[in-house]
Design a protein around this motif. Structure first.
Motif, PDB file in Angstrom:
ATOM      1  N   ARG A 216      24.668   1.506   1.125  1.00 33.57           N
ATOM      2  CA  ARG A 216      24.591   2.955   1.316  1.00 33.57           C
ATOM      3  C   ARG A 216      23.800   3.283   2.573  1.00 33.57           C
ATOM      4  NH1 ARG A 216      19.326   3.168   1.645  1.00 33.57           N
ATOM      5  NH2 ARG A 216      18.039   2.836  -0.167  1.00 33.57           N
TER       6      ARG A 216
ATOM      7  N   ALA B  76      21.473   6.415   3.832  1.00 38.02           N
ATOM      8  CA  ALA B  76      20.829   7.496   3.061  1.00 38.02           C
ATOM      9  C   ALA B  76      19.933   8.380   3.932  1.00 38.02           C
ATOM     10  CB  ALA B  76      20.026   6.871   1.923  1.00 38.02           C
ATOM     11  N   PRO B  77      20.509   9.131   4.841  1.00 39.75           N
ATOM     12  CA  PRO B  77      19.668   9.966   5.717  1.00 39.75           C
ATOM     13  C   PRO B  77      19.159  11.224   5.012  1.00 39.75           C
ATOM     14  CG  PRO B  77      21.969  10.381   6.189  1.00 39.75           C
ATOM     15  CD  PRO B  77      21.941   9.297   5.135  1.00 39.75           C
ATOM     16  N   SER B  78      18.065  11.774   5.540  1.00 31.21           N
ATOM     17  CA  SER B  78      17.558  13.063   5.060  1.00 31.21           C
ATOM     18  C   SER B  78      18.032  14.133   6.050  1.00 31.21           C
ATOM     19  CB  SER B  78      16.030  13.052   5.027  1.00 31.21           C
ATOM     20  OG  SER B  78      15.603  12.013   4.181  1.00 31.21           O
TER      21      SER B  78
ATOM     22  N   GLU C 278      19.697  12.469   1.233  1.00 29.77           N
ATOM     23  CA  GLU C 278      18.388  12.490   0.573  1.00 29.77           C
ATOM     24  C   GLU C 278      17.691  13.815   0.890  1.00 29.77           C
ATOM     25  OE1 GLU C 278      16.295   8.711   0.881  1.00 29.77           O
ATOM     26  OE2 GLU C 278      17.745   7.993  -0.585  1.00 29.77           O
TER      27      GLU C 278
ATOM     28  N   TYR D 239      10.443  10.641  -3.095  1.00 27.73           N
ATOM     29  CA  TYR D 239      11.340   9.684  -2.435  1.00 27.73           C
ATOM     30  C   TYR D 239      11.455   8.395  -3.263  1.00 27.73           C
ATOM     31  CZ  TYR D 239      12.464   5.652   0.431  1.00 27.73           C
ATOM     32  OH  TYR D 239      12.983   4.471   0.862  1.00 27.73           O
TER      33      TYR D 239
ATOM     34  N   VAL E  72      15.050   7.305  -4.830  1.00 27.13           N
ATOM     35  CA  VAL E  72      15.764   6.196  -4.190  1.00 27.13           C
ATOM     36  C   VAL E  72      15.992   5.056  -5.194  1.00 27.13           C
ATOM     37  CG1 VAL E  72      13.871   4.778  -3.244  1.00 27.13           C
ATOM     38  CG2 VAL E  72      15.914   5.086  -1.899  1.00 27.13           C
TER      39      VAL E  72
ATOM     40  N   ARG F 293      18.207  -1.173   5.494  1.00 28.67           N
ATOM     41  CA  ARG F 293      17.423  -0.079   6.084  1.00 28.67           C
ATOM     42  C   ARG F 293      16.371  -0.668   7.010  1.00 28.67           C
ATOM     43  NH1 ARG F 293      14.451   1.582   0.400  1.00 28.67           N
ATOM     44  NH2 ARG F 293      13.272  -0.328   0.182  1.00 28.67           N
TER      45      ARG F 293
ATOM     46  N   LEU G  19      10.603   0.763   6.134  1.00 26.36           N
ATOM     47  CA  LEU G  19      10.603   0.893   4.675  1.00 26.36           C
ATOM     48  C   LEU G  19      10.397  -0.447   3.961  1.00 26.36           C
ATOM     49  CD1 LEU G  19      13.354   3.627   4.467  1.00 26.36           C
ATOM     50  CD2 LEU G  19      10.940   3.890   3.857  1.00 26.36           C
TER      51      LEU G  19
HETATM   52  N1  GLU Z   1      16.021   8.890   3.486  1.00 27.84           N
HETATM   53  C1  GLU Z   1      15.317   7.849   4.176  1.00 27.84           C
HETATM   54  C2  GLU Z   1      15.239   8.155   5.650  1.00 27.84           C
HETATM   55  O1  GLU Z   1      15.973   8.997   6.140  1.00 27.84           O
HETATM   56  C3  GLU Z   1      15.974   6.491   4.017  1.00 27.84           C
HETATM   57  C4  GLU Z   1      15.723   5.934   2.689  1.00 27.84           C
HETATM   58  C5  GLU Z   1      16.236   4.535   2.403  1.00 27.84           C
HETATM   59  O2  GLU Z   1      17.117   4.020   3.115  1.00 27.84           O
HETATM   60  O3  GLU Z   1      15.766   3.968   1.445  1.00 27.84           O
HETATM   61  O4  GLU Z   1      14.416   7.561   6.326  1.00 27.84           O
END
Ligand code: GLU
Length: 303
Positions: free
Chosen positions: A18, A20-22, A54, A217, A221, A235, A239
């Motif tokens: 996946r 998963a951008p905010s 996200e 978060y 997640v 990612r 993280l």
């Molecule tokens: N939403 C997070 C971001 O934009 C990424 C989270 C993830 O990949 O676990 O940095």
């Protein structure tokens, strides 16, 4: 179509990743790197690429940024067969996970506002104490609320005092049957790879539900990676350390552990990681300057 699978506990799973951008800013080269690595991974093994939005931070998320994400990804040549999972539409799932942790007595209501916690820490530091910090450099949450009695907690909740919910890290760690690890198929910031020993304790009593949002978060997640049956989380290095918290939550909630592939970040000329406020590296602005998707991939460190 050829579909690659892994076999876990005699059950066969389609490889699923996946991005998963905010949606609180425009995507930049760093996002392009992450999105393309996910996309290429899925293509290479005939797996699924999912898009997750996200957006639990409803004060910062904007529909125009979500539209821009779709445009940028489409322009890069990325396709996602299923509608994106928008976290703001799934608060019930995160509430349910929190309720489970409440039942296990692993969380507590935290009443200190950000300013109160900061004041408490400043005071302690002015007395010469070095306050412990988490791997991102933020001070750990003070222990005051953790030590409140149940009667006082109930009284304050009934009175309507605003509160978030935090994990009682020590109690959670005490209940573990075995050391926590994860399978790293990429690298950590210092080249760590293979079986990594998780260190969730370094994060202190992490927040699981904010005052204004019934999640955080970390909780969202973890729940989503399980619900979406993600097999490899791809990612950035930023993280890597947070994975320790995610592995702990997976264990506490009885959720499966995906593999992790952390990748290095795209940096600016001064070596800083890119941020959404650096407008000049947004994919939209690079596109406007006439650059094509292949050039973007190269600038994001990919062939
Ligand atoms: N939403 C997070 C971001 O934009 C990424 C989270 C993830 O990949 O676990 O940095």
């Amino acid at each position: 179509m050829h579909v690659a699978t892994t076999t876990t506990n005699s059950e066969t799973r389609v490889q699923t990743v996946r991005f998963a951008p905010s949606p609180n800013g425009l995507l930049h080269l760093g996002h392009a790197r992450s999105a393309l690595l996910n996309w290429r991974f899925a293509k290479a093994c005939g797996g699924r690429f999912l898009l997750r939005i996200e957006d639990i931070d409803t004060t910062r998320a904007r529909p125009e940024f979500e539209r821009a994400i779709s445009e940028d990804l489409g322009w890069l040549g990325i396709e996602w067969p299923e509608p994106p999972r928008r976290q703001s539409e799934h608060f019930a799932d995160y509430r349910e996970a929190l309720a489970e942790l409440k039942k296990l007595d692993l969380v507590y209501p935290a009443f200190m506002s950000r300013a109160e916690a900061a004041g408490h820490i400043r005071e302690a530091e002015s007395g010469g104490k070095t306050w412990p910090r988490d791997p991102d450099g933020a001070p750990l949450y003070p222990s005051k609320d953790r030590n409140l009695g149940n009667t006082e907690r109930r009284r304050r909740i009934e009175r309507g005092d605003p509160h978030s919910w935090r994990l009682d890290m020590q109690v959670a760690l005490n209940g573990l049957q075995a050391p926590l690890t994860w399978r790293e198929t990429g690298t950590g910031p210092s080249g760590q790879t293979g079986q990594i020993i998780a260190d969730p304790g370094a994060w202190g009593d992490v927040i699981l539900a904010r005052r204004d949002v019934p999640s955080s978060y970390h909780l969202a997640v973890t729940v989503d990676d399980a619900l979406q049956e993600i097999t490899t989380v791809i990612r950035g290095h930023d993280l890597f350390a947070a994975t320790s918290v995610h592995r702990l939550l997976q264990t506490l909630l009885g959720l499966p552990a995906p593999a992790y592939l952390h990748h290095d970040l795209v940096r600016d000329k001064t070596g800083r990681k890119l941020s959404k406020s650096d407008g000049d590296v947004s994919l939209a602005s690079l596109r406007q300057k006439g650059l094509g998707p292949e050039e973007i991939a190269r600038m994001a460190g990919l062939d």
